[in-house]
Scaffold this motif. Sequence first.
Motif, short mmCIF file in Angstrom:
data_model
loop_
_atom_site.label_atom_id
_atom_site.label_comp_id
_atom_site.label_asym_id
_atom_site.label_seq_id
_atom_site.Cartn_x
_atom_site.Cartn_y
_atom_site.Cartn_z
N ALA A 18 7.53 3.92 10.49
CA ALA A 18 8.60 2.58 11.47
C ALA A 18 7.61 1.74 11.97
CB ALA A 18 9.75 2.45 12.48
N GLN A 19 6.32 1.95 12.38
CA GLN A 19 5.37 1.10 12.91
C GLN A 19 4.04 0.58 11.78
OE1 GLN A 19 4.64 0.12 15.94
NE2 GLN A 19 6.58 2.30 16.33
N PHE A 20 4.32 0.52 10.20
CA PHE A 20 3.60 0.01 8.97
C PHE A 20 4.77 -0.63 8.69
CE2 PHE A 20 1.13 3.53 11.36
CZ PHE A 20 -0.48 3.09 11.90
N PRO A 21 5.84 -1.73 8.44
CA PRO A 21 6.37 -1.96 7.93
C PRO A 21 6.50 -1.83 6.13
CG PRO A 21 6.97 -3.06 9.41
CD PRO A 21 5.17 -2.21 9.90
N THR A 22 4.89 -2.32 6.25
CA THR A 22 4.05 -2.98 4.86
C THR A 22 4.24 -2.08 4.19
OG1 THR A 22 2.32 -3.74 5.47
CG2 THR A 22 4.08 -5.55 5.78
N VAL A 23 3.98 -0.16 4.65
CA VAL A 23 2.95 -0.07 3.99
C VAL A 23 4.18 1.62 3.72
CG1 VAL A 23 1.75 2.71 4.35
CG2 VAL A 23 0.96 0.90 5.93
N ALA B 294 8.91 7.88 13.33
CA ALA B 294 8.58 7.36 14.12
C ALA B 294 7.25 6.53 13.81
CB ALA B 294 8.06 7.90 15.45
N ALA B 295 5.74 7.04 13.80
CA ALA B 295 5.30 6.46 13.54
C ALA B 295 5.16 5.87 11.88
CB ALA B 295 3.63 7.11 13.42
N PHE C 260 5.44 4.10 2.39
CA PHE C 260 5.28 6.08 2.52
C PHE C 260 6.13 7.37 2.02
CE2 PHE C 260 3.82 4.13 6.89
CZ PHE C 260 2.91 5.03 6.70
N LYS D 25 0.40 -1.26 0.44
CA LYS D 25 0.23 0.24 0.05
C LYS D 25 0.88 1.21 0.09
CE LYS D 25 -3.49 -2.14 1.59
NZ LYS D 25 -5.53 -2.45 0.88
#
Lengths: 270, 270
Positions: B27-32, B24-25, B34, B3
């Motif tokens: 890094a909490q969604f490694p599969t997205v 920081a934020a 950005f 995504k």
Amino acid sequence: MKKSVPLYMISDSVGETSLKLVNAAAAQFPTVDFDLSYRFPFTKDEEELKSILGDALKDSAVVVTTLVSDNLTQIVEDFAERTGLQYINLMSQFMDIVHQKTGVAPLQQAGVVHKLNQEYFDRVAAIEFAVKYDDGKDAKGFLEADLVLLGISRTSKTPLSMYLANNRIKVANLPLIPEVPLPEQIKAVPKEKIIGLVIEPEVQKKIRMSRLNSLGLAENSRYSDINRIKEELDYALKVYDELGAFTLDVTNKSIEESATLICEHLDNAL
Amino acid sequence: MKKSVPLYMISDSVGETSLKLVNAAAAQFPTVDFDLSYRFPFTKDEEELKSILGDALKDSAVVVTTLVSDNLTQIVEDFAERTGLQYINLMSQFMDIVHQKTGVAPLQQAGVVHKLNQEYFDRVAAIEFAVKYDDGKDAKGFLEADLVLLGISRTSKTPLSMYLANNRIKVANLPLIPEVPLPEQIKAVPKEKIIGLVIEPEVQKKIRMSRLNSLGLAENSRYSDINRIKEELDYALKVYDELGAFTLDVTNKSIEESATLICEHLDNAL
């Protein structure tokens, strides 16, 4: 009397984001006395968190959290609802929006942003590069650098190099002195990689005087003489012109502001 | 397929706070995936802001703002309400709470946090200090430093020194080598100012091998030999013991994490 506001910054990692926000926002209240000494990094234990929140309430503090765990966030929310504690959760709003937008749930693992990945090692390498090639110490650096900063003495070349290095840009810098010939290697650097720093002579004079002062030297030396400064700046501008450098006026700009403008130039030029 | 979420960071100043939060934020969604390339620093013009918001809507982006002006904040709010644009205003919640708590209205002046005050100049001086006294270059530094970092080669002394300097701490560092005698000055440094870095030998071996690799050298030199590393570490521990140094294990820790632990030690010790 100044109003005093204690700020509690609670993070399950380092807590840098809170500190950045708090510094930026606090600057908007110059007459308020913020106490920034209440930092609680690496807070992962529920009981510890509850005890910090209890203290914050007693101190009538504003609480800023960067917690990635739902569990810990819930504790803060419940506590605030019960007691009226004022708090700002910096992470959760962002994480909620992304979760909702992508359907992907956050990891909720503290400290992931500090993982030792390639990006991290590139940053460390760039910092070491900037230290090694500071102040024209080794002319080899000019050809390996992503960026070369030129400027007369006291135009913030060193702190700018370090700040940019933190963004993984390899920077070499060279002080310009009319009596010292340019190293040949500079002429082989592509012009879009060369940044020439300039500054208003009167401002430069003040900076140099305070530099002399801090070194315990007399303030009326040639180093802080306005005519000498103008001579140095004229020479620098001639060099920038010959090299086709991008010229940046650093007068009254902070390192962060100058660095942001340099990054914009790089984005446009490369 | 990953995504993809474009992030627009809009600031009337440099926009560092947004970037810290977003990193920081994210890094909490490694599969997205950005996209962090949409940075709009120094945005102060209403028409420019509206045009950026229009682009963000077209890109279906998440918008993070750090705007201190009520006027600009209102434009973002109105736009979001009308169009459903998803945005996070990092500054306003904090400023509202402080305003309400103290009765003091915020300045609403962009870039105030970057004003060139004493704190700023102390930071610049600390960075210049760290560069000057990196790698034991000049033993004079040990006596003037707020903090002295000791460690064998490749224990992150230089990047740690720079990070701490950014927090206005004057750091000198010294590489420990069993065959090289300690400079006499070290013995005059108060023990609470001395930090001895240690690292697990196997991790150190990997770091040194990759260092040799990046320098184009053979990986099987004495430098990356596990017995040599253990010998160096034994020597370092002996030195820390003699000096009464605070010992910090940097194995698998990022610079930010190590620096935060060092600051906690300083707060407790001084």
